[in-house]
Design a protein around this motif. Structure first.
Motif, mmCIF file in Angstrom:
data_model
loop_
_atom_site.group_PDB
_atom_site.id
_atom_site.type_symbol
_atom_site.label_atom_id
_atom_site.label_comp_id
_atom_site.label_asym_id
_atom_site.label_seq_id
_atom_site.Cartn_x
_atom_site.Cartn_y
_atom_site.Cartn_z
ATOM 1 N N LYS A 2 12.485 33.893 -24.430
ATOM 2 C CA LYS A 2 11.196 33.883 -23.813
ATOM 3 C C LYS A 2 10.017 33.795 -25.035
ATOM 4 O O LYS A 2 8.421 33.771 -24.470
ATOM 5 N N GLN A 3 10.274 33.934 -25.901
ATOM 6 C CA GLN A 3 9.307 34.110 -27.268
ATOM 7 C C GLN A 3 8.664 32.328 -27.613
ATOM 8 O O GLN A 3 7.522 32.309 -28.362
ATOM 9 N N LYS A 35 5.137 35.321 -10.268
ATOM 10 C CA LYS A 35 5.349 36.620 -12.380
ATOM 11 C C LYS A 35 5.691 35.445 -13.140
ATOM 12 O O LYS A 35 6.753 34.874 -12.764
ATOM 13 N N GLU A 36 5.323 35.891 -14.299
ATOM 14 C CA GLU A 36 5.975 34.815 -15.340
ATOM 15 C C GLU A 36 4.830 33.289 -16.307
ATOM 16 O O GLU A 36 5.207 32.470 -16.803
ATOM 17 N N ARG A 65 2.347 31.186 -16.239
ATOM 18 C CA ARG A 65 0.097 31.018 -16.299
ATOM 19 C C ARG A 65 -0.611 30.249 -15.678
ATOM 20 O O ARG A 65 -0.777 28.801 -15.351
ATOM 21 N N VAL A 107 -1.185 35.024 -18.307
ATOM 22 C CA VAL A 107 0.540 34.763 -17.755
ATOM 23 C C VAL A 107 0.791 36.090 -17.396
ATOM 24 O O VAL A 107 0.066 37.097 -17.225
ATOM 25 N N GLN A 134 2.444 39.466 -17.584
ATOM 26 C CA GLN A 134 2.354 40.676 -18.613
ATOM 27 C C GLN A 134 1.526 42.186 -18.864
ATOM 28 O O GLN A 134 1.080 42.317 -20.406
#
Length: 434
Positions: A146-147, A160-161, A163, A188, A191
């Protein structure tokens, strides 16, 4: 020299000091004569300035220096003879007397508290336990993926998630308000970058869609003029991008520092790092409970002088931290009371730990220090270089020794207290949101 001691309260002491005027005058005269031998003054050869001129110019300074040194000496001899442990620095106050031969003073100071370590038998300490398995490695890999997420345009509705890029305009009573407008604003979903109701309004919309909705700001919203107020937002969704996580393959492993791209080797390194981190966090939680137990079983009075000194240290550390963050310290007045509780706790714990170490002989051994250095070095590519770095500077080893001593205290407390093991939840232990 004469001295008498009187106790004012639990930690404060008062010592009466008496210094012979003749001794001060004699030492002052000798000091001025030594100064005169090297003094240069227009109209006189070096070292030939008349004594009365030297005394007139430097007599007050010499008297002050001699008196200060005599007071230090007399005070030091007095507290040493009485085996008194002075905390901080004494406050010297002159006394009004009728004596023509002596100068009288009172030294006011605090002493270190004397106490016996309290009984820890009733103290309860819960020790977390956790075995790192493939499940924890997989969770960590998900976080690492995810990073390194990338985003690609999508035609579906925002979820959700994703951008999203939007334009928005906020109005209060039909009038745009400050900070309520932006164009091409990216964030995003999920978040927490925007208020939940705002994100809920965006979720489900497609690129090109516009909508208007009401939103009520929380009562504790940072902008006071908007806190608890209901406003209206107009938004236009301009772009939606779905997240794309990288595959756990050789390319990913190389990006994680595994030169040959071996995924198994990467997993093994992640597992080793996780085990070290889990061990560190468990030790930290146990140590916190140990310190609380020591504080609870040893309710001691601490010298105000030591607390004040610790407050000053914490203030200085705060200033340095702010400066390193690029903040202008002079524009942020730091108040001592902000650090009072923390300083008192640190001083109290320091005194208790020192007493435990002394009483139970828990000093760190060279072997303990070496083992800790080697454990720290193991996580680096060149452990031997790290070990040499530690041993090249005694101050660095002192820091390690301090941690080793704390570990000894923790082990000692655990041997005295009621200790129970409890299985820990990985996400909670690591401080991650589930």
């Amino acid at each position: 020299m004469e001295a008498t001691t009187a106790q004012a309260n639990e930690l404060e002491r008062r010592v009466d000091l008496s210094i012979a005027i003749a001794d001060v005058e004699k030492e002052m005269e000798q000091r001025l004569k030594r100064m005169g031998k090297n003094m240069k003054m227009p109209g006189f050869r070096p070292g030939k300035v008349p004594f009365n001129i030297v005394k007139q110019q430097y007599g007050d300074q010499a008297r002050h220096e001699v008196l200060s040194e005599e007071l230090d000496r007399v005070f030091g001899e007095t507290v040493t003879a009485q085996k008194t442990r002075v905390a901080g620095y004494p406050r010297i106050e002159p006394k009004v007397t009728e004596s023509t031969t002596h100068l009288e003073f009172t030294a006011i100071f605090e002493t270190y508290p004397e106490f016996a370590i309290g009984d820890l038998a009733a103290s309860e300490i819960e020790r977390p336990t956790l075995d790192v398995s493939d499940a924890e490695v997989d969770k960590t890999l998900d976080i690492l993926r995810k990073q390194r997420v990338s985003y690609a345009d999508t035609d579906r509705a925002a979820a959700k998630e994703d951008r999203v890029v939007i334009d928005f305009l906020g109005k209060k009573d039909g009038v745009p308000f400050q900070g309520g407008q932006a164009n091409d604003y990216p964030f995003v979903l999920g978040q927490g970058m925007m208020l939940p109701d705002f994100e809920n309004a965006v979720e489900g919309a497609k690129a090109g869609e516009s909508k208007t909705f009401d939103l009520t700001f929380p009562a504790d919203y940072h902008a006071k003029d908007l806190a608890g107020q209901t406003v209206q937002f107009e938004i236009t969704v301009k772009q939606i991008q779905a997240p794309k996580l990288p595959e756990v393959d050789a390319e990913f492993a190389k990006g994680m520092g595994i030169a040959d791209g071996d995924v198994a080797k990467m997993r093994a390194e992640i597992e080793a790092n996780l085990k070290r981190e889990v061990k560190r966090r468990i030790e930290g939680k146990v140590k916190d409970q140990v310190m609380e137990a020591l504080l609870a079983t040893n309710p001691i009075t601490v010298p105000v002088a030591l607390v004040d000194m610790e407050v000053q240290r914490l203030m200085q550390a705060a200033r340095q931290d702010m400066e390193q963050r690029g903040m202008k310290v002079k524009d942020l007045p730091i108040q001592p009371e902000w650090f009072a509780d923390q300083a008192k706790r640190r001083v109290t714990l320091g005194l208790i730990l020192a007493e435990v170490v002394k009483t139970e002989k828990l000093q760190a051994t060279p072997e303990q220090v070496r083992a800790m250095v080697e454990e720290t070095a193991a996580s680096y590519e060149q452990p031997e270089e790290v070990i040499r770095w530690y041993y090249a500077q005694p101050q660095r080893l002192q820091e390690v020794e301090g941690v080793a001593i704390e570990n000894n205290v923790v082990a000692w407390v655990l041997s005295k207290a009621k200790v129970s093991d409890k299985a820990a939840v990985f996400d909670e232990l690591m401080g991650q949101k589930q």
